[in-house]
Scaffold this motif. Structure first.
Motif, short mmCIF file in Angstrom:
data_model
loop_
_atom_site.label_atom_id
_atom_site.label_comp_id
_atom_site.label_asym_id
_atom_site.label_seq_id
_atom_site.Cartn_x
_atom_site.Cartn_y
_atom_site.Cartn_z
N GLY A 23 8.04 -70.25 22.98
CA GLY A 23 7.42 -71.44 23.16
C GLY A 23 6.29 -71.59 22.32
N ALA A 24 5.62 -70.57 21.97
CA ALA A 24 4.64 -70.57 20.93
C ALA A 24 5.15 -71.12 19.57
CB ALA A 24 3.82 -69.28 20.67
N ILE A 25 6.18 -70.44 19.03
CA ILE A 25 6.86 -71.08 17.88
C ILE A 25 7.19 -72.37 17.84
CG2 ILE A 25 8.71 -70.50 16.23
CD1 ILE A 25 8.78 -67.69 17.14
N ALA A 26 7.83 -72.80 19.06
CA ALA A 26 8.15 -74.18 19.42
C ALA A 26 6.91 -75.21 19.32
CB ALA A 26 8.66 -74.44 20.70
N ALA A 27 5.60 -74.83 19.87
CA ALA A 27 4.41 -75.41 19.86
C ALA A 27 4.06 -75.70 18.39
CB ALA A 27 3.56 -74.80 20.69
N MET A 28 4.18 -74.69 17.47
CA MET A 28 3.91 -74.88 15.96
C MET A 28 4.63 -75.89 15.51
SD MET A 28 4.15 -71.92 12.86
CE MET A 28 5.86 -71.78 13.22
N LEU A 29 6.11 -75.71 15.55
CA LEU A 29 6.86 -76.93 14.96
C LEU A 29 6.63 -78.22 15.41
CD1 LEU A 29 10.35 -74.81 14.74
CD2 LEU A 29 8.54 -74.96 13.04
N THR A 30 6.57 -78.54 16.66
CA THR A 30 6.19 -79.62 17.39
C THR A 30 4.65 -80.11 16.68
OG1 THR A 30 7.06 -79.13 19.41
CG2 THR A 30 5.31 -80.86 19.43
N ALA A 31 3.76 -79.50 16.73
CA ALA A 31 2.42 -79.79 15.80
C ALA A 31 2.63 -80.19 14.83
CB ALA A 31 1.59 -78.52 15.98
N ALA A 32 3.63 -79.67 13.75
CA ALA A 32 3.82 -79.87 12.52
C ALA A 32 4.60 -81.26 12.22
CB ALA A 32 4.47 -78.83 11.53
N THR A 33 5.28 -81.22 13.47
CA THR A 33 6.63 -82.80 13.28
C THR A 33 6.21 -83.82 14.47
OG1 THR A 33 7.98 -81.67 14.71
CG2 THR A 33 8.30 -81.04 12.61
N GLY A 34 5.52 -83.49 15.23
CA GLY A 34 5.66 -84.61 16.36
C GLY A 34 6.64 -84.56 17.14
N VAL A 35 7.52 -83.60 17.03
CA VAL A 35 8.84 -83.73 17.76
C VAL A 35 8.64 -82.81 18.80
CG1 VAL A 35 11.29 -83.77 17.73
CG2 VAL A 35 9.91 -84.86 15.95
N GLU A 36 9.01 -83.05 20.27
CA GLU A 36 9.15 -82.11 21.11
C GLU A 36 10.70 -81.54 21.35
OE1 GLU A 36 7.46 -80.52 23.56
OE2 GLU A 36 5.28 -81.51 23.21
#
Length: 263
Positions: A164-177
């Motif tokens: 979930g922490a890795i996903a939060a980073m990718l979401t922060a960088a792309t705006g995609v959940e």
């Protein structure tokens, strides 16, 4: 306690519930052995997707749980099952460990740097280059899935960053959940029931996390049981929202042996 005794399928989280690192938690081995002895079905269901099912078979064996392959399910299994049944032929870019990549390829999932789908997971081999590639693909329109939403993983050293922490980073960088699989998504129960032939109403879920393990049991219609050997304190369990509220709470698995008359 009659509710617990009537259950036919006992589902267990791993990290924080049965063991921490290489330390088996009190009553865990004895409970698994006792359940099998009285004819109950056992499933090990982990959100931790860093290892393959074969790796879990070996590690659980070393810890004395004597598992079979059909008893082990991870969030990666649930994710792979969805992709194979609903996105057949689509290419996947995986933010995951070499072990998980090998497991996906064995299942017939095509891994590629030029992909239609990005799947992120608990990647202990994470590099900036992998994160960069994932972000570029997502921004270009690739679907984004994540094996599970756990933000931290309990170990014998303490809590470390999880999927979930890795996903939060990718979401922060792309705006995609991403779409999350694994607990608390009820799709895992469909896979478990298909393997065991036992419906959710006859199952119970043991875990240490309210927002994954307990929510999964509640979402799926299984009896949810919290053990206080991992992430959750009694105080937080008593104050949580109804969706995360367990039916039963134990300090560890030793009292479960007594309640099931296995000790």
């Amino acid at each position: 306690m009659s509710l617990l005794r009537e259950k036919k399928l006992f589902i267990f989280d791993l990290d924080g519930t049965l063991y921490l690192g290489n330390q088996v938690l009190p009553g865990a081995r004895e409970l698994i052995k006792g359940l099998r002895a009285i004819g109950k079905s056992v499933v090990f269901y982990t959100n931790n997707s860093a290892k393959s099912v074969q790796a879990y078979l070996e590690s659980l064996g070393r810890l004395g749980f004597d598992p079979s392959l059909k008893e082990i399910i991870s969030s990666a299994d649930v994710t792979a099952d969805f992709v194979l049944n609903n996105r057949a032929g689509k290419k996947v870019f995986l933010v995951g460990t070499p072990s998980l990549a090998e497991d996906f390829e064995k299942r017939g999932i095509l891994l590629s740097d030029d992909a239609d789908i990005v799947i992120s997971s608990f990647d202990t081999s994470l590099t900036y280059q992998k994160a960069e590639k994932a972000c570029l693909l997502i921004r270009r329109g690739a679907e984004y899935f994540c094996t599970h939403k756990d933000t931290c993983c309990p170990t014998d050293r303490g809590f470390v960053p999880d999927s979930g922490a890795i996903a939060a980073m990718l979401t922060a960088a792309t705006g995609v959940e991403p779409r999350f699989f694994g607990k608390p998504d009820p799709a895992g129960m469909s896979l478990i029931s298909a393997r065991t032939g036992i419906p959710a109403k006859d199952a119970c879920m043991f875990g240490d996390r309210l927002y994954t393990d307990i929510a999964f049991g509640n979402n799926s219609g299984a009896l949810s049981i919290l053990v206080l050997t991992g992430e959750t304190s009694l105080e937080s369990a008593e104050k949580c929202a109804p969706a995360y509220r367990p039916a039963l709470i134990y300090p560890d698995l030793l009292p479960v042996l007594k309640d099931l008359e296995l000790s």
